[in-house]
Design an enzyme around this catalytic site. Structure first.
Site, PDB file in Angstrom:
ATOM      1  N   TYR A   1      69.496  23.397  61.688  1.00  0.00           N
ATOM      2  CA  TYR A   1      70.563  23.890  60.810  1.00  0.00           C
ATOM      3  C   TYR A   1      70.331  25.357  60.470  1.00  0.00           C
ATOM      4  O   TYR A   1      71.227  26.196  60.619  1.00  0.00           O
ATOM      5  CB  TYR A   1      70.579  23.039  59.536  1.00  0.00           C
ATOM      6  CG  TYR A   1      71.514  23.513  58.455  1.00  0.00           C
ATOM      7  CD1 TYR A   1      72.867  23.203  58.499  1.00  0.00           C
ATOM      8  CD2 TYR A   1      71.033  24.247  57.372  1.00  0.00           C
ATOM      9  CE1 TYR A   1      73.728  23.619  57.485  1.00  0.00           C
ATOM     10  CE2 TYR A   1      71.885  24.667  56.360  1.00  0.00           C
ATOM     11  CZ  TYR A   1      73.227  24.350  56.421  1.00  0.00           C
ATOM     12  OH  TYR A   1      74.065  24.771  55.422  1.00  0.00           O
TER      13      TYR A   1
ATOM     14  N   SER B   1      72.947  30.219  54.503  1.00  0.00           N
ATOM     15  CA  SER B   1      72.054  29.397  53.687  1.00  0.00           C
ATOM     16  C   SER B   1      70.659  29.991  53.631  1.00  0.00           C
ATOM     17  O   SER B   1      70.221  30.685  54.550  1.00  0.00           O
ATOM     18  CB  SER B   1      71.997  28.009  54.325  1.00  0.00           C
ATOM     19  OG  SER B   1      70.878  27.293  53.867  1.00  0.00           O
TER      20      SER B   1
ATOM     21  N   LYS C   1      72.628  28.602  61.529  1.00  0.00           N
ATOM     22  CA  LYS C   1      73.161  29.554  60.539  1.00  0.00           C
ATOM     23  C   LYS C   1      72.686  30.973  60.877  1.00  0.00           C
ATOM     24  O   LYS C   1      73.457  31.927  60.788  1.00  0.00           O
ATOM     25  CB  LYS C   1      72.715  29.152  59.127  1.00  0.00           C
ATOM     26  CG  LYS C   1      73.407  27.916  58.578  1.00  0.00           C
ATOM     27  CD  LYS C   1      74.889  28.187  58.304  1.00  0.00           C
ATOM     28  CE  LYS C   1      75.577  27.034  57.577  1.00  0.00           C
ATOM     29  NZ  LYS C   1      77.033  27.240  57.464  1.00  0.00           N
TER      30      LYS C   1
END
Lengths: 328, 328
Positions: free
Chosen positions: A151, A127, A155
């Site tokens: 998050y 992402s 990632k």
């Protein structure tokens, strides 16, 4: 060939499954077996003549990854993740699924690799959240990863693991850093990024949408169709030229909210644009201010990854894929 | 104040302990308690009047991190690591110590933080090994991390965790990316980087040393004294200006092997230089070719981190700190 999709019940997972079945193969090889996994049981796809298993599994549960790998899928699409907002609210759950789950998958592959040299292709969805401000616009391929969320951290860590396992020959991995997906089909949701899709999706079916940020906010977008295309391209190309840095920022469209709205006006007229209601939201503004505005995506483009060229195209894709060609 | 050093038996750990005791305090605060931990029991330091505990603990063993954190050290120096070569040979051990051990330490702090808001300073030693070629010279602060070893991967992941736990207010962390430490005291070892120290250290005491690479090989160095200085500076400065990207490439001296040798000649004469025996080693050449040649280290310099300015200085530090001012 045998393909496993982890995170198959999500929006991208379902579209990827449908595309693979419609194509009948991946690259030049026929698909004979599909393994579909998600925390909820993925729907059994229609129109597939090979063997298919759809299973509800939590990738971070003991033995779950081993079960997925036991039948030696040739390609593994790893799309499963706790989304940004939830990973920020629930520290443990985010790290458990997004980091430990990914690592357990990689470890399960390593165990089989050690037995017999099994070496699948692993396509991992990363992402733009691996980047955090301050950054240049556009962001070049060699810019450092400074995630500002758990998050994004999870990632970025998964990208590093992907590269190391690949370097050691355990699997052939590629990380696909997706732009914000627009227009996301379905109902409005509470994601901070939701309005980027909502201000187009709702007016296209004659419904009102809320815009919480000023029109000069710029962001990076690609359609769901492009996202699936990235994954399939990543699963089929020769990855040797990618080198050691195995994750790639994907191409997309850099557009302001104002440019999005003008594209909507060109396609659906003033009456659609009038359905956008301004309702400034300080929290959303602050979150979005830390997001990437654009990428060079040079490496990905050179490797043949392709996205839309304009927001008009992104809207047209939505009308074709979700609205059967009709607008309100 | 209470200071914990994890990795206290290593070369940097012992020098850091000695320096803290010599200084008597850290910043403006007196040191009243020292907790020294390593996989082997660290030596009990002399001349310290406060409380001291020296313990053999494997940071990755269950409960080990919790024990270190139980007495709430104000500052934690986390220097413990499986070195590069061993982490490359032993996949499991490298990930267990360098990644899981670090994460367990951070989690132990999080548990106490959740109880009562405990928020120590964490000074973590990272490494230039988080970078991998191809890279520009000098490497700027915003260059991406592309480790080419499992060790570098583990350090890069730990940096990301450090940043995320810091962002969440669990501790106040700083990552110190050390240059190659030169001149490393002690016996010659089999590390690929060993010759950078050996070609100076051995001739300074009248012994022969082997040079396995050509003289135009350029690399990035700082003395053990500077390394300890970085750690102490990182433990005492206000970290607010560091921002979200919590790991810093430290300043150092970018020098070719030829420049190292000329500095040796200036300080110890031709007879020292004659003790360097050329014995080209393809493997070492190949490993070293992937290493960083220099960094801007702009952020670190602006924050007041200081290293030597020349290889002459680096050699003088060694003569002062290790040879009591005398050379052969």
């Amino acid at each position: 060939m045998h393909i496993a999709i982890i995170g198959a019940a999500g929006m991208i997972g379902r579209k990827l499954t449908a595309r693979l079945i419609a194509d009948g193969g991946l690259g030049s090889r026929q698909i004979t077996r599909l393994t579909l996994v998600d925390v909820i049981e993925p729907p059994l796809p229609r129109g597939f003549t090979g063997k298919v298993k759809a299973r509800a599994r939590d990738l971070s549960a003991p033995g779950a990854a081993e079960k997925i790998i036991a039948r030696r899928p040739d390609v593994i699409f790893h799309l499963a993740a706790i989304v940004s907002g939830e990973a920020e609210l629930d520290f443990d759950k985010g790290y458990r699924i997004n980091l430990d789950g990914t690592r357990q998958l990689f470890e399960a592959i390593r165990a089989v690799h050690a037995e017999d040299g099994y070496r699948p292709r692993v396509v991992f969805t990363s992402s733009c959240a691996v980047f955090g401000s301050p950054f240049p616009t556009p962001i070049p391929d060699d810019f450092h990863l400074t995630p500002l969320t758990s998050y994004g951290t999870q990632k970025a860590i998964s990208e590093l693991l992907l590269a190391d396992y690949t370097r050691r020959g355990i699997f052939d991995g590629i990380g696909i850093r997706l732009p914000t997906i627009c227009i996301r089909p379905g109902k409005p949701n509470r994601a901070a990024s939701g309005f980027f899709s909502g201000i187009l999706r709702e007016p296209l079916i004659g419904q009102e949408a809320v815009l919480p940020v000023p029109e000069d906010v710029r962001h990076w977008h690609a359609s769901p169709r492009s996202a699936v295309g990235f994954l399939i391209h990543g699963a089929t190309i020769d990855l040797t030229p990618v080198g050691a840095d195995r994750s790639l920022s994907m191409p997309g469209v850099s557009a302001t909210v104002g440019e999005q709205i003008e594209a909507l006006r060109r396609i659906a007229g003033d009456k659609a644009v009038k359905l956008i209601r301004r309702e400034p939201d300080e929290l959303v503004m602050r979150i979005v201010a830390g997001w990437a505005q654009g990428f060079t995506a040079t490496r990905a483009r050179e490797l043949g990854f392709v996205a839309e060229n304009s927001f008009d195209e992104i809207i047209q894709v939505h009308i074709e894929d979700e609205l059967e060609g009709r607008i309100a």
